[in-house]
Write a protein that holds these residues in place. Structure first.
Motif, mmCIF file in Angstrom:
data_model
loop_
_atom_site.group_PDB
_atom_site.id
_atom_site.type_symbol
_atom_site.label_atom_id
_atom_site.label_comp_id
_atom_site.label_asym_id
_atom_site.label_seq_id
_atom_site.Cartn_x
_atom_site.Cartn_y
_atom_site.Cartn_z
ATOM 1 N N GLU A 1 0.820 -1.190 0.000
ATOM 2 C CA GLU A 1 0.000 0.000 0.000
ATOM 3 C C GLU A 1 0.858 1.245 0.000
ATOM 4 O O GLU A 1 1.871 1.294 0.700
ATOM 5 N N PHE B 1 -13.049 11.554 15.961
ATOM 6 C CA PHE B 1 -12.208 10.427 16.375
ATOM 7 C C PHE B 1 -11.432 10.767 17.652
ATOM 8 O O PHE B 1 -11.377 9.976 18.594
ATOM 9 N N ARG C 1 -3.459 -9.766 8.394
ATOM 10 C CA ARG C 1 -4.615 -10.119 7.582
ATOM 11 C C ARG C 1 -5.764 -10.541 8.476
ATOM 12 O O ARG C 1 -5.566 -11.291 9.430
ATOM 13 N N ARG D 1 -6.043 -7.069 4.253
ATOM 14 C CA ARG D 1 -4.947 -6.577 5.066
ATOM 15 C C ARG D 1 -5.384 -5.317 5.793
ATOM 16 O O ARG D 1 -5.997 -4.426 5.217
ATOM 17 N N GLU E 1 -4.234 -2.430 8.986
ATOM 18 C CA GLU E 1 -3.125 -1.935 9.797
ATOM 19 C C GLU E 1 -3.682 -1.047 10.890
ATOM 20 O O GLU E 1 -4.617 -0.284 10.669
ATOM 21 N N GLU F 1 -3.402 2.066 12.522
ATOM 22 C CA GLU F 1 -2.677 3.276 12.167
ATOM 23 C C GLU F 1 -2.435 4.158 13.381
ATOM 24 O O GLU F 1 -1.427 4.836 13.474
ATOM 25 N N GLY F 2 -3.364 4.152 14.310
ATOM 26 C CA GLY F 2 -3.176 4.997 15.480
ATOM 27 C C GLY F 2 -4.339 4.851 16.434
ATOM 28 O O GLY F 2 -5.342 4.211 16.123
ATOM 29 N N ARG G 1 -7.774 3.734 15.026
ATOM 30 C CA ARG G 1 -7.836 4.117 13.615
ATOM 31 C C ARG G 1 -7.200 2.998 12.820
ATOM 32 O O ARG G 1 -6.040 2.648 13.051
ATOM 33 N N ARG H 1 -6.297 1.178 9.007
ATOM 34 C CA ARG H 1 -6.120 1.495 7.599
ATOM 35 C C ARG H 1 -6.270 0.211 6.826
ATOM 36 O O ARG H 1 -5.668 -0.811 7.168
ATOM 37 N N LEU H 2 -7.125 0.216 5.852
ATOM 38 C CA LEU H 2 -7.153 -0.922 4.958
ATOM 39 C C LEU H 2 -7.171 -0.383 3.550
ATOM 40 O O LEU H 2 -7.307 0.823 3.362
ATOM 41 N N LEU I 1 4.673 -3.187 5.894
ATOM 42 C CA LEU I 1 4.507 -2.442 4.665
ATOM 43 C C LEU I 1 5.862 -2.100 4.073
ATOM 44 O O LEU I 1 6.886 -2.119 4.738
#
Lengths: 666, 282
Positions: A234, A344, B205, B229, B231, B233-234, B243, B245-246, B271
């Motif tokens: 990505e 958020f 995954r 997949r 991740e 992120e935060g 948070r 991320r996909l 990544l």
């Protein structure tokens, strides 16, 4: 549910209008497509019982009228989760628009295509718009509309560029040809709908998974397999890098505070001169009319026009700069994508009080004024959270209550206690707002704790057109829906404090039980006028109501004068001070002498009770009017008034009694 | 389904709390009770010799066990030849048998274990499980049989399909989550790690989704399918919400919901590019 078509009054082309619906996932840029099609000529559709903004517009193409509805964003037509989604679903399924324009974000094509497939399965005549082509190009994608069109069975596909409106002509042509495609698809529609209706919940989930898999495949065909391969690496986007800082668990709070301060500042600091200007303008107008209209001719009508109508118009318009500026700020934050980050960041903090992240802005704005505060709750997607937020916004001490605090606190408390008392008032208001919100979510608004599944859109430059549209729709909504009620109540309250009129005044002597400010001899004409005004107010319905309410408010230590001032405060909170000034026959502008009069008349316990009561009880009519409009039902406004007034009454009574016990009583 | 009780097999003696049995005693003694009951059920007289044969142990061992059971008042062993259960012994044996039958059923019907293994493992489990765990398994059995996701839903059937197909693909339909409810705590075993346990910047995954149907559906709509997949992120201040991320999007969800998203580590690691530094940020 009846849709009010906005173009009924316009001269109409020969053939009936083509009804076009814009559908797509949230953040797919539907509104900018609407702008590209219709320009800024759109308005909010009227859907009874629905408080979601649905924008509508129209355009002509080749002599035919096209009416476009911008439906709220939705992920699928099954299992609608919010009022937005329910509206989009019901519109599509029950009103069967002639053409559905499905807007897709190229950056998120695989997922957005799932809705496209669902729409196709249901037999809608579709035009697919691939939006944000500019962004896609920048991140190295090369969409192939031809491949997508083939994969979707010949649906026309148009590529547009987000806010710039590129591709509008092409899109209009595609819509026209889809509309002309005949009713073959329409014939197949009911069958498709029935089949879908029969499916059970589990089937629909299997369907969904299948659709998503197919959508991935089609997206891969459109963009080239490399770009959509879920296994592939990505790329980190600019948004990701910004979020590293802006949505960071520590640094993010600084940006959040800055953004909120910005909204607050724009709404109030920048709005203040404008509001003052409007007030001055209204005053000037009143003065001009007053000069033209001699006092002797029809004095009642003159008073109605000058004080009732113009005063009412003034109190309507005085909110307008705040509302416009608030939505300017809020739209900027929303359109750029920051609002989702803000929600958020503070979601956890707001959940302590039973609300969610997006409730923060309404509460913050409520510090300035409850009216825009309640309107700001529009950004909440969960209906229960939204109602709870709107309900408690009036408990946040608004700016109009500050003059009350600044009058009562110095009047009754020694210097050393004043600052802590003001602080205490704010903390009490905020604490009560939190407690009430919690209580509501546990009782009347019990239910799923507002599932928080928020998609963070990529940061985008806000589009001026979109923001202008949003500000315009919200300001006009306020003027259409709330203004009439505010105006009406202003006139009623004017009537209450004007009628019946007193013909004879006891000019020579101060009225019984009158001001204790030491006015023994009355010689000065200004003083006589003040005393007369006090007498007139006492004689009016408002004064009589105040007297009549005396037994009710005795446990709070209020006398009829305080009650009368409270009736005045219904129109607007700050009127409490001026009404109190009139009735105590002191110059309202002169806070010091009013404070002195109050100190001489009431014990500190009454002052504290009045402080608590004005903080909590009875939101002003403007707040109630906006609440009624935004909640969609009258009963919420009534419930709000009743609950807050009762709570204020009880707490003020408790304050008075406790203060009496510790020696602050008479 | 009745509560499966695991009671002490002896009379409660004053110096011992009623729920406490020396484990060594209980396991073999319970087994003996079962064997005696089995023999009687077959219409045979339970002799020490028969018991030893059935259990595969030497006769002196049986004799000493019988003495201890007799001390507990569970068997009648006065004759030194024939063994009979006392009424208390009868009850205790009944409970043991019930437990065994239940565990076997659970292994067979819910976990779809083969009959021979189920028999063997039921024997092993019945003695070593604590009453609490046994209770929970009973609750869970009842729960899963009671179709937690609505009427007519056959989770076990789907699980069978899943086991039959061997592996669960990216669009696998066997990753249905279970609603939370009484007794479901047993189901909370991890299947990989939950995304909230990842470090910031770490990914994996999706192996399993567990959420109530309403949320689950939305998660799927947003693209959180098994095999995708994702991740971490935060996280927000106070660690909630998180948070993720996909592919193609960023999602915020509350810890509560995110806990039901389980991920497996990827073979290929994290990544490419700057995201590798994500973990170092902490």
């Amino acid at each position: 549910m009846r849709l009010r078509l906005c173009s009924r009054s316009r001269p109409r082309p020969v053939s009936p209008a083509v009804r076009v619906a814009l559908a797509g996932n949230p953040n797919s840029g539907k509104t900018s497509v609407l702008n590209a099609l219709t320009g800024l000529r759109h308005r909010v559709g009227n859907y009874p019982g629905v408080t979601v903004d649905v924008r509508e517009g129209s355009y002509e193409f080749n002599g035919r009228l096209y009416e476009v509805v911008d439906l709220p964003g939705t992920y699928s037509l099954e299992a609608p989760r919010s009022e937005d989604e329910r509206l989009a679903r019901n519109y599509l399924l029950h009103r069967s628009p002639d053409v559905v324009v499905n807007v897709l974000d190229l950056g998120n094509l695989a997922r957005h295509l799932a809705l496209t497939l669902e729409l196709l399965e249901r037999g809608f005549r579709l035009v697919v718009v691939l939006n944000f082509a500019d962004e896609a190009r920048r991140s190295g994608m090369a969409p192939d509309p031809q491949a997508l069109s083939e994969a979707l069975g010949g649906v026309s596909v148009v590529v547009t560029e987000g806010h710039r409106g590129v591709g509008a002509a092409q899109l209009k042509a595609a819509i026209a040809s889809a509309a002309a495609a005949g009713d073959i698809a329409a014939a197949a529609r009911p069958a498709a709908g029935a089949a879908a209706g029969a499916a059970t919940r589990d089937d629909t989930e299997a369907e969904l998974v299948r659709r998503l898999a197919r959508a991935r495949l089609i997206a891969a065909l459109t963009l080239g397999s490399e770009a959509t391969d879920p296994a592939g690496p990505e790329r980190e986007t600019l948004s990701d890098r910004i979020d590293r800082v802006v949505a960071h668990r520590v640094w993010g709070l600084f940006f959040f505070a800055a953004a909120m301060y910005g909204v607050f500042w724009v709404t109030f600091a920048a709005g203040e001169p404008l509001a003052a200007g409007i007030e001055a303008g209204i005053a000037a107008l009143a003065a001009a009319v007053g000069n033209l209209w001699p006092e002797a001719t029809a004095p009642l009508l003159r008073s109605l026009l000058l004080e009732g109508v113009l005063g009412g118009v003034g109190s309507v318009l005085v909110f307008l700069p705040n509302i416009v500026l608030l939505f300017l700020g809020v739209s900027l934050l929303e359109d750029s994508g920051y609002m989702a980050r803000a929600a958020f960041l503070v979601d956890r903090l707001m959940r302590v009080v039973g609300l969610q992240g997006r409730s923060f802005v309404p509460m913050l704005v409520g510090l300035g004024c409850s009216v825009p505060g309640i309107m700001a709750a529009r950004t909440l997607d969960n209906e229960r959270d939204r109602l709870a937020t709107m309900f408690v916004v009036p408990l946040v001490p608004c700016g109009a209550r500050v003059p009350i605090f600044l009058l009562l606190i110095p009047a009754f408390l020694p210097q050393t206690l004043r600052a802590p008392a003001l602080m205490g008032v704010y903390l009490l208001g905020l604490g009560l707002a939190a407690a009430t919100a919690r209580l509501l979510r546990l009782t009347a608004l019990r239910g799923s704790a507002g599932v928080f599944l928020l998609e963070l859109p990529p940061y985008r430059w806000p589009s001026l057109k979109v923001i202008a549209g949003q500000v315009w729709t919200r300001a006009s909504l306020y003027l259409q829906k709330a203004a009439t009620v505010i105006l009406l109540f202003s006139i009623i309250l004017w009537g209450l404090s004007t009628f019946p009129q007193k013909a004879e005044f006891t000019v020579d002597a101060p009225p019984a039980g009158g001001p204790a400010g030491g006015l023994d001899s009355v010689a000065d004409p200004l003083t006589i006028a003040r005393l007369r005004a006090a007498e007139a107010l006492e004689y009016s319905f408002a004064g009589r109501l105040g007297r009549w309410l005396e037994p009710v408010f005795r446990p709070l230590g209020f006398d009829w004068r305080l009650n009368t001032a409270l009736i005045g405060a219904l129109a607007a909170k700050e009127l409490f001070v001026s009404q109190l000034g009139i009735i105590h026959a002191v110059e309202a502008e002169d806070t010091d002498s009013l404070a002195e009069a109050l100190r001489a008349t009431y014990p500190p316990a009454t002052g504290l009770a009045a402080l608590v009561f004005t903080l909590i009880a009875s939101p002003c009519v403007a707040t109630l009017a906006v609440m009624r409009r935004e909640a969609g039902r009258r009963r919420w406004a009534i419930l709000q008034w009743v609950v807050l007034t009762l709570a204020g009454y009880l707490l003020a009574a408790a304050t008075y009694q406790v203060a009496g016990l510790i020696g602050l009583g008479a | 389904m009745a509560r499966i009780e695991r009671r002490p097999t002896g009379r409660p003696s004053p110096e011992r709390s009623p729920t406490e049995i020396p484990p060594a005693l209980s396991e073999s003694l319970e087994d003996y009770l079962e064997v005696i009951r089995g023999l009687r059920a077959e219409g045979r007289v339970a002799r020490v010799r028969d018991i030893a044969a059935r259990k595969g142990v030497r006769m002196p061992s049986v004799a000493s066990a019988m003495k201890r059971l007799a001390d507990e008042g569970l068997v009648d062993y006065r004759t030194r030849e024939y063994v009979d259960l006392t009424p208390e012994g009868e009850q205790a044996a009944e409970r043991v048998a019930q437990r065994h039958a239940f565990l076997k059923r659970f292994l067979r019907e819910v976990l779809l274990v083969s009959p021979a293994t189920a028999e063997r493992d039921a024997c092993a489990l019945e003695h070593s499980l604590s009453p609490e765990t046994l209770d929970r398994i009973a609750g869970f059995y009842q729960y899963i049989k009671g179709c937690p996701r609505g009427v007519g839903r056959d989770i076990v059937g789907e699980f069978r399909d899943c086991c039959a197909s061997g592996e669960t693909g990216p669009a696998g339909e066997c990753h249905h989550g279970q609603a939370r409810g009484p007794g479901a705590a047993v189901a909370d075993y991890p299947c990989g790690r939950s995304v909230v346990e990842l470090r910031e910047g770490e990914g994996g995954r999706i192996s399993r989704l567990r959420a109530v149907p309403e949320i689950r559906r939305r998660l799927v709509e947003l693209g959180l399918l098994p095999g995708t997949r994702v991740e971490l992120e935060g996280v927000a201040p106070l660690g909630d919400p998180v948070r993720l991320r996909l592919r193609g999007c960023r999602l915020c969800l509350r810890r509560e919901e995110a806990e039901g998203i389980f991920v497996e580590n990827e073979a290929d690691g994290g990544l490419d590019g700057p995201a590798g530094g994500g973990a170092a940020r902490l």
